[in-house]
Design a protein around this motif. Sequence first.
Motif, PDB file in Angstrom:
ATOM      1  N   ARG A   1       3.034   5.745   8.271  1.00 36.58           N
ATOM      2  CA  ARG A   1       2.431   6.604   9.459  1.00 36.58           C
ATOM      3  C   ARG A   1       0.951   7.088   8.987  1.00 36.58           C
ATOM      4  N   ASP A   2       0.662   6.768   7.737  1.00 35.35           N
ATOM      5  CA  ASP A   2      -0.558   7.215   7.227  1.00 35.35           C
ATOM      6  C   ASP A   2      -0.617   8.715   7.058  1.00 35.35           C
ATOM      7  N   ALA A   3       0.392   9.276   6.465  1.00 32.49           N
ATOM      8  CA  ALA A   3       0.451  10.723   6.401  1.00 32.49           C
ATOM      9  C   ALA A   3      -0.260  11.086   5.196  1.00 32.49           C
ATOM     10  N   GLY A   4      -0.793  12.499   4.891  1.00 33.76           N
ATOM     11  CA  GLY A   4      -1.403  12.991   3.780  1.00 33.76           C
ATOM     12  C   GLY A   4      -0.366  13.564   3.141  1.00 33.76           C
ATOM     13  N   LEU A   5      -0.835  14.405   1.836  1.00 33.88           N
ATOM     14  CA  LEU A   5      -0.084  15.385   1.154  1.00 33.88           C
ATOM     15  C   LEU A   5       0.424  16.561   1.815  1.00 33.88           C
ATOM     16  N   LEU A   6      -0.312  16.933   2.643  1.00 39.09           N
ATOM     17  CA  LEU A   6       0.064  18.201   3.496  1.00 39.09           C
ATOM     18  C   LEU A   6       1.308  17.915   4.522  1.00 39.09           C
ATOM     19  N   ASP A   7       1.276  16.542   4.942  1.00 40.42           N
ATOM     20  CA  ASP A   7       2.358  16.145   5.814  1.00 40.42           C
ATOM     21  C   ASP A   7       3.824  15.788   5.061  1.00 40.42           C
ATOM     22  N   VAL A   8       3.484  15.768   3.565  1.00 40.91           N
ATOM     23  CA  VAL A   8       4.839  15.601   2.990  1.00 40.91           C
ATOM     24  C   VAL A   8       5.213  16.472   2.216  1.00 40.91           C
ATOM     25  N   LEU A   9       4.663  17.691   2.299  1.00 45.39           N
ATOM     26  CA  LEU A   9       4.827  18.955   1.566  1.00 45.39           C
ATOM     27  C   LEU A   9       6.325  19.448   1.884  1.00 45.39           C
ATOM     28  N   PRO A  10       6.937  19.414   2.732  1.00 38.51           N
ATOM     29  CA  PRO A  10       8.231  19.703   3.076  1.00 38.51           C
ATOM     30  C   PRO A  10       9.247  19.090   2.171  1.00 38.51           C
ATOM     31  N   GLN A  11       9.031  17.623   2.393  1.00 40.71           N
ATOM     32  CA  GLN A  11       9.859  16.731   1.208  1.00 40.71           C
ATOM     33  C   GLN A  11       9.617  16.969  -0.432  1.00 40.71           C
ATOM     34  N   VAL A  12       8.309  17.230  -0.479  1.00 36.93           N
ATOM     35  CA  VAL A  12       8.163  17.656  -1.970  1.00 36.93           C
ATOM     36  C   VAL A  12       8.738  18.817  -2.395  1.00 36.93           C
ATOM     37  N   GLY A  13       8.705  19.926  -1.458  1.00 37.85           N
ATOM     38  CA  GLY A  13       9.433  21.124  -1.662  1.00 37.85           C
ATOM     39  C   GLY A  13      10.947  20.969  -2.122  1.00 37.85           C
TER      40      GLY A  13
ATOM     41  N   GLY B   1       0.952  -1.183   0.086  1.00 39.59           N
ATOM     42  CA  GLY B   1       0.080   0.013  -0.042  1.00 39.59           C
ATOM     43  C   GLY B   1       0.845   1.282  -0.030  1.00 39.59           C
ATOM     44  N   TRP B   2       0.583   2.161  -0.954  1.00 39.59           N
ATOM     45  CA  TRP B   2       1.504   3.431  -1.077  1.00 39.59           C
ATOM     46  C   TRP B   2       0.925   4.416  -0.304  1.00 39.59           C
ATOM     47  N   GLY B   3      -0.048   4.258   0.354  1.00 44.44           N
ATOM     48  CA  GLY B   3      -0.469   5.463   1.366  1.00 44.44           C
ATOM     49  C   GLY B   3      -1.575   6.570   0.430  1.00 44.44           C
ATOM     50  N   ASP B   4      -1.509   7.569   0.983  1.00 44.09           N
ATOM     51  CA  ASP B   4      -2.413   8.601   0.476  1.00 44.09           C
ATOM     52  C   ASP B   4      -2.321   8.736  -0.980  1.00 44.09           C
ATOM     53  N   PRO B   5      -3.172   8.538  -1.723  1.00 47.42           N
ATOM     54  CA  PRO B   5      -2.785   8.631  -3.432  1.00 47.42           C
ATOM     55  C   PRO B   5      -2.265  10.062  -3.886  1.00 47.42           C
ATOM     56  N   LEU B   6      -2.992  11.251  -3.312  1.00 47.88           N
ATOM     57  CA  LEU B   6      -2.526  12.386  -3.634  1.00 47.88           C
ATOM     58  C   LEU B   6      -0.851  12.597  -3.079  1.00 47.88           C
ATOM     59  N   GLY B   7      -0.567  11.984  -1.989  1.00 48.83           N
ATOM     60  CA  GLY B   7       0.830  12.335  -1.605  1.00 48.83           C
ATOM     61  C   GLY B   7       1.843  11.324  -2.362  1.00 48.83           C
ATOM     62  N   ALA B   8       1.317  10.171  -2.567  1.00 48.98           N
ATOM     63  CA  ALA B   8       2.233   9.173  -3.191  1.00 48.98           C
ATOM     64  C   ALA B   8       2.437   9.637  -4.666  1.00 48.98           C
ATOM     65  N   ALA B   9       1.375  10.347  -5.467  1.00 53.63           N
ATOM     66  CA  ALA B   9       1.476  10.721  -6.672  1.00 53.63           C
ATOM     67  C   ALA B   9       2.403  12.054  -6.781  1.00 53.63           C
ATOM     68  N   ALA B  10       2.438  13.006  -5.818  1.00 51.02           N
ATOM     69  CA  ALA B  10       3.098  14.091  -5.728  1.00 51.02           C
ATOM     70  C   ALA B  10       4.550  13.668  -5.415  1.00 51.02           C
ATOM     71  N   VAL B  11       4.932  13.094  -4.657  1.00 50.39           N
ATOM     72  CA  VAL B  11       6.480  12.250  -4.518  1.00 50.39           C
ATOM     73  C   VAL B  11       6.729  11.719  -5.943  1.00 50.39           C
ATOM     74  N   LEU B  12       5.975  11.028  -6.263  1.00 51.20           N
ATOM     75  CA  LEU B  12       6.309  10.299  -7.470  1.00 51.20           C
ATOM     76  C   LEU B  12       6.712  11.175  -8.651  1.00 51.20           C
TER      77      LEU B  12
END
Length: 384
Positions: free
Chosen positions: A348-360, A263-274
């Motif tokens: 951790r079941d994080a969402g898109l907002l939680d990974v915004l620093p890494q995405v940035g 499971g890759w977690g939140d779809p929006l978050g995983a798509a953003a990182v990808l």
Amino acid sequence: MKALTIGLINLKRVLRDRSNVVFMLGTPILMILMLGLLFGGSREPRLGVSGAAGPLAERLVAALAAGGAVQVERVADAGRLRADVERGRLHGGLVIPQDYDAAVRSGGRADLRYVSLGRDWDAIDLESAVRAAVQRENTLLRAARYGVERGAGPFGERLAVVSRAAGDGAVRVTTTGEAVIPAGLGAFVFSAPPTLLLYMFLTALTTAIGLTQTRLLGVSRRMYASPTPARAIMAGEVLGRLLICLAQGLLIMLGSALLFGVGWGDPLGAAAVLVVFTLVGGGAALVLGSVFRREGPVITLGVLLGLGLGALGGTMVPLESFGEGMRRVARFTPHAWGYDAFTALVRRDAGLLDVLPQVGVLAAYAAALFAVGLWALRRSLVRG
């Protein structure tokens, strides 16, 4: 339209070679499988039990299964038990003699037989757990027998008393803060994200040779001499690098989800990182393929940088096992930021907002690489 055509041609050229397909999809999937089986998750060792089925024998079986660390199952006879251990269906087996209850109640000796394969590490760990459970049960039985000999009451009553006095004997562990590896995750959850990051970046760098070959064969020069503007050629080459990297990432994600249940977690978050890591890989490929005029340096540096930065960024050895100093050094690689993002999403079941620093941070890497790469590509086109 011309840019899209050039990009699709780049993708087809890579996929036309079957060895590239194996490297882009087959090798990562195999790596996920191997790493998941070797290091991922936790398995309960399976213990088979055969022999006596009296009250005291069943009490011993319950003691073996207490705590959930060992999965215990009854087997019809000792022959079947031995066969299951030899075939690997069970990690170990315990044979309880038929006179176990009678021997224990009379204060006699009951010999238990443990069966395992010597080369199985799980069986060695299981043997330690079995020895501990048997020794504890033996202590309680001897205490109960001592009470009977001193006239304190019948054996069953004494055994119940000493069992209550001893308690369950379990060590209770309380975890404070956030666990590095949460319980209940599948084995392949730990191997899939690092493998995705490693192979996306490595493939992007190794396929950058296509840019160099295009110039060496004169294809870029002929396109530039045609009514095709330089910006269309550049856009097409950029799109080609991105399509290759994105296609591999999507295939690894889909394949690991279907084959291993990752499971890759939140779809929006995983798509953003990808997407942002695709941009990083595409930018790095653009730089590598545009700077050098020969194929040799591109191949050599592509492999060295792909594997070296991947190892430094935690895709081969988990970042959690790095020392503080090495973790600070790892932050200079895009892989470490991608690793952190996928760790938050998957574990951790994080969402898109939680990974915004890494995405940035990954977006900043991509912007810097594309700035250099586009400048080098335009320079090579004009010069060529």
